[in-house]
Design a protein around this motif. Sequence first.
Motif, short mmCIF file in Angstrom:
data_model
loop_
_atom_site.label_atom_id
_atom_site.label_comp_id
_atom_site.label_asym_id
_atom_site.label_seq_id
_atom_site.Cartn_x
_atom_site.Cartn_y
_atom_site.Cartn_z
N TYR A 154 -129.07 106.61 -11.57
CA TYR A 154 -127.69 106.50 -12.04
C TYR A 154 -127.05 107.87 -12.23
CZ TYR A 154 -123.69 106.22 -15.02
OH TYR A 154 -122.44 106.41 -15.53
N GLU A 155 -127.78 108.80 -12.83
CA GLU A 155 -127.20 110.12 -13.10
C GLU A 155 -126.86 110.86 -11.80
OE1 GLU A 155 -126.01 111.32 -15.68
OE2 GLU A 155 -126.79 110.00 -17.24
N ILE A 156 -127.67 110.67 -10.76
CA ILE A 156 -127.34 111.27 -9.47
C ILE A 156 -126.02 110.69 -8.97
CG2 ILE A 156 -128.01 111.39 -7.04
CD1 ILE A 156 -130.92 111.54 -7.96
N THR A 157 -125.89 109.38 -9.04
CA THR A 157 -124.64 108.73 -8.62
C THR A 157 -123.46 109.23 -9.45
OG1 THR A 157 -125.88 106.75 -7.99
CG2 THR A 157 -123.50 106.52 -8.29
N ALA A 158 -123.64 109.28 -10.78
CA ALA A 158 -122.56 109.71 -11.66
C ALA A 158 -122.16 111.15 -11.39
CB ALA A 158 -122.99 109.56 -13.13
N PHE A 204 -124.76 118.84 -15.64
CA PHE A 204 -124.03 119.32 -14.46
C PHE A 204 -122.74 118.52 -14.27
CE2 PHE A 204 -123.22 119.30 -9.84
CZ PHE A 204 -123.04 120.66 -9.65
N SER A 205 -122.85 117.19 -14.36
CA SER A 205 -121.67 116.36 -14.12
C SER A 205 -120.63 116.52 -15.23
CB SER A 205 -122.07 114.89 -13.97
OG SER A 205 -122.64 114.41 -15.16
N ARG A 206 -121.09 116.81 -16.47
CA ARG A 206 -120.16 116.90 -17.59
C ARG A 206 -119.65 118.32 -17.83
NH1 ARG A 206 -123.79 113.05 -21.58
NH2 ARG A 206 -123.40 111.11 -20.45
N LEU A 249 -122.41 112.84 -8.56
CA LEU A 249 -121.67 112.94 -7.30
C LEU A 249 -120.23 112.47 -7.45
CD1 LEU A 249 -124.42 111.65 -4.82
CD2 LEU A 249 -123.61 114.01 -5.11
N VAL A 250 -120.05 111.34 -8.15
CA VAL A 250 -118.69 110.80 -8.32
C VAL A 250 -117.84 111.72 -9.19
CG1 VAL A 250 -117.36 108.87 -9.28
CG2 VAL A 250 -119.44 108.42 -7.98
N GLN A 251 -118.39 112.20 -10.30
CA GLN A 251 -117.61 113.03 -11.21
C GLN A 251 -117.30 114.40 -10.61
OE1 GLN A 251 -120.02 112.88 -14.76
NE2 GLN A 251 -118.97 111.08 -15.54
N VAL A 252 -118.27 114.98 -9.95
CA VAL A 252 -118.01 116.27 -9.31
C VAL A 252 -116.94 116.12 -8.24
CG1 VAL A 252 -119.01 118.08 -7.86
CG2 VAL A 252 -120.26 117.25 -9.84
N GLY A 253 -117.00 115.02 -7.50
CA GLY A 253 -115.97 114.78 -6.48
C GLY A 253 -114.58 114.70 -7.08
N GLY A 254 -114.44 113.98 -8.19
CA GLY A 254 -113.15 113.88 -8.86
C GLY A 254 -112.65 115.21 -9.37
N ILE A 255 -113.57 116.01 -9.93
CA ILE A 255 -113.19 117.32 -10.48
C ILE A 255 -112.77 118.29 -9.38
CG2 ILE A 255 -114.13 119.35 -11.65
CD1 ILE A 255 -115.92 117.31 -13.22
N VAL A 256 -113.55 118.33 -8.31
CA VAL A 256 -113.25 119.25 -7.21
C VAL A 256 -111.91 118.91 -6.55
CG1 VAL A 256 -114.00 120.01 -4.92
CG2 VAL A 256 -115.66 119.83 -6.77
N ILE A 257 -111.64 117.62 -6.39
CA ILE A 257 -110.35 117.22 -5.82
C ILE A 257 -109.22 117.66 -6.76
CG2 ILE A 257 -108.90 115.23 -5.25
CD1 ILE A 257 -111.48 113.82 -4.30
N GLY A 269 -114.76 108.62 -14.14
CA GLY A 269 -115.43 107.79 -15.14
C GLY A 269 -115.10 106.33 -15.01
N PHE A 270 -113.83 106.01 -14.73
CA PHE A 270 -113.45 104.61 -14.57
C PHE A 270 -114.01 104.02 -13.28
CE2 PHE A 270 -110.43 105.62 -17.91
CZ PHE A 270 -110.45 104.44 -18.65
N VAL A 271 -114.20 104.84 -12.26
CA VAL A 271 -114.85 104.36 -11.03
C VAL A 271 -116.29 103.94 -11.32
CG1 VAL A 271 -115.70 105.10 -8.77
CG2 VAL A 271 -113.38 105.68 -9.47
N LEU A 272 -116.95 104.64 -12.25
CA LEU A 272 -118.34 104.34 -12.59
C LEU A 272 -118.50 103.16 -13.53
CD1 LEU A 272 -119.58 108.00 -13.12
CD2 LEU A 272 -120.36 106.45 -11.30
N THR A 273 -117.41 102.72 -14.16
CA THR A 273 -117.52 101.68 -15.17
C THR A 273 -118.14 100.38 -14.66
OG1 THR A 273 -115.68 102.60 -16.44
CG2 THR A 273 -116.20 100.28 -16.81
#
Length: 500
Positions: free
Chosen positions: A366-370, A232-234, A372-380, A397-401
């Motif tokens: 971790y995958e739930i967190t990832a 989903f995130s990818r 949420l962060v990636q979908v947020g970046g994509i939607v924005i 991705g860099f936020v998750l590093t």
Amino acid sequence: MGKQAAHKQAAFAGRTAVSGVRWSLSAVLARQGFQMLCAIVLARILGPESYGIISAAMVYTTFAALFLDQGLSSALIQRPELGRRAAGATATVNLLFAVLVGGATVLLAPWAGDFFHAPGVTALLLPLAAAIPLKGLAITPRAMLSRDLMLRPVARADILAAAAGATAGITAALLGAGYFALAYQVLTTDALTAALLLAASRGPWPNLHLREVGPLLSFSLSVFFTDFLAYFSRNVDNILVGRFLGVVPLSLYSMAYRIMVVPVQLVGQTVNRVMFPAFSRAAGDAALVAAHLSRAMHILAMSVVPLMALVACAAPGLVQVVLGDAWLPAAPLVSVLAVGGARETIFYITPSLMKGLGKGKLIVRYEITAALVQVGGIVIGLQFGLFWVAFGLVAAGFVLTPVLLLLQSRLAGLGVRKQLGVILPAVHAALWASAAYLALGLAPLLPVVQLALGLPLFAAVHAAALFLFHRSHLKLFISQARTLFSRQENHAADPAKEEA
């Protein structure tokens, strides 16, 4: 006596892992090479509009493939002891789900065409549905061969099947099959893969002892849920681009994204195929786990960072020369996604570390967190256009590093500073090489000429920077490369010695 037996087992696993890396790398290079060749030929022949149908169909089929395994293959590999009938029962479950998913694909094909506003997607999904049971047949044999680190027959199957599939797809495209060339490629690849893996593993043949699957479910369901979140995130970017921007932008984006995941597939998957069972076997030895992780990160960084830095700099020329003028709008996407591809490849090892150590719940968190962060970046990013979708994905991705660095430190006992020390030399040298390539671009050169001059210039400056500033890391990388490809496999029986 117990320690001696454990040492012998670790030494055997190390030697087998080295052989496995060589075979896995050969297989991944060949398979991805054939698939990339087929994709490039189809892209040049079909153009962005028709290739968008293929991109949309692949979004669906990748999603459908999630339901074929339910994480059971990972559970087969990770479990220390396995019942005699468990593999056959797992094969039964995989096959049943594959038939169900194939049938569901036929029913859902019209809906998928409506979702992407492209009737061609419906037509293409119908023959692709026939390939889904073939994929299901290959899952358990591949898992059992991987469990025993018998990666040579897996590699052979992947190479032969990829070559046959690419040949079928390219031939079909040249003969005028249009986007249906993908169906010829996928059906040929999946049929041959299943046949070769079943022959190599001599089964395991399906049985009805389904209770044997029960002990695997706790771990497998966490892996399945993790894989679902990862999909989903990818892929939410592809889904949203295809839905709201159309199949032509989707084709541009998916081609750029394909370039981004090349290092993940070529290098990351190669290392992971070996490191997942290696982490599993070393779970009780913290020093060995840390040594495995350090070596894997070093190989990934030194192999991938310069490659993707070069792709980011050379994207306009590469796209024009390889794909043609019609694909030039994809060049900025290639540049930004190449940077994200380097980061993702380096940390592609983290899920294998978590799975190998049996941390199923941690993977899910971790995958739930990832996601949420990636979908947020994509939607924005979607609010501002196609380029910003790519930028939002990479930024997320860099936020998750930092999270990944802390997780690896906690699991392997390898400090964040040590992890950064493994990665940063490759980044530093790549920055010098990128500056040299971009400086060359200031001259009015044809794209072909700039590529011809820029590639050796980039390589020379990168090698010089490593030699001048990071000589110890260069020597270590050369040593690790020799270890991976040398036939003297006993040299790598204990990775902790190499790190020392």
